[in-house]
Design an enzyme around this catalytic site. Sequence first.
Site, PDB file in Angstrom:
ATOM      1  N   PRO A 192       0.810  -1.229   0.000  1.00 54.10           N
ATOM      2  CA  PRO A 192       0.000   0.000   0.000  1.00 54.10           C
ATOM      3  C   PRO A 192       0.842   1.278   0.000  1.00 54.10           C
ATOM      4  O   PRO A 192       1.828   1.399   0.735  1.00 54.10           O
ATOM      5  CB  PRO A 192      -0.812  -0.132   1.290  1.00 54.10           C
ATOM      6  N   CYS A 193       0.427   2.218  -0.839  1.00 55.08           N
ATOM      7  CA  CYS A 193       1.214   3.439  -1.039  1.00 55.08           C
ATOM      8  C   CYS A 193       0.727   4.619  -0.205  1.00 55.08           C
ATOM      9  O   CYS A 193       1.385   5.658  -0.165  1.00 55.08           O
ATOM     10  CB  CYS A 193       1.195   3.835  -2.512  1.00 55.08           C
TER      11      CYS A 193
END
Length: 322
Positions: free
Chosen positions: A181-182
């Site tokens: 996840p960014c």
Amino acid sequence: MLPDGFGGGARAKAAEQAAEYDLPAVIGSEKHVERATRICGCAVARLRTGSFCRSRLRVEEVSWMAEVAGVLRVFSTCSGISAASVALEGLPMEMIGYCEIEPFACHLLHKRFGAGRPKYMPHPDAPGISKAESKKRAASIKAVADIPVEGRVPNFGDFSKLTDADIASLGRVDILEGGTPCQSFSIAGLREGLNDSRGNLTLDFCRLAHRLRSINGTSFVIWENVPGVLSDRTNAFGYLLAGLGREPGGPLVAPGGKWTNAGHVFAPAASLAWRILDSQYWGVAQRRRRVFVVASFGKIDAGEVLFESTGTQRYFAPSRET
């Protein structure tokens, strides 16, 4: 589409193509496999840009890879809608498993690629989460309930919950790919880095990579994220490089406090290379800059996979007539 005769016993053709690349014409030799794996690695390094420029691989090369190295097996984490699966079409690679928990993406993976219901979903009664998060998790579990448990390809859901038995069930895994996840690294968010549970999945990804290496013989890892990870205050990128490379001295530290847009390091367990790619240059009608990391646990240098070699252009002055 692959040419007619793909996968057949074209020993003569493979030998002819081996001669073209100045390689010994021995089907299945170590040099053949290394060459084929390197070419496949170049393709996988572009999997998550949303498209793949197949002109970079000649049809003859694709056919030759299948003859001498067989099909490379890819395991996906944080799969999303799996642009990687689309990029694999027409290449001697197969996606053997997914890890995704978002309901929409899970339904798409089932519809398009035959993935089953996610095996592990975040628990709504887990300690330390808010009521809103608990409600969201319960809704997600309900939303995927109508997906058949079994599918042509497994979806394990939360990859941090994978057991050794789950991993062993995959058989041989040549390549692990994924983009954790960014949100915790993006300039559009709070940028809490490893202090965010989503950002901390970066460390879980490193642990999974080494479990796959030990149990499944994995040779390559492809990781992707937003460029903001290069300037993350918690140095998540340094932890990623050290984790994949098994650096005993703790996280690597970037000179000047910010990682460059491209780099290449050698660690005890792996060679690692990274660079920023932009999807607009790979056949996608949008700007989408992402940093890609390739880790190689074998003899092939990760830099050979991720970086293109270009010849030096030279100017030769015309000779003077006598």
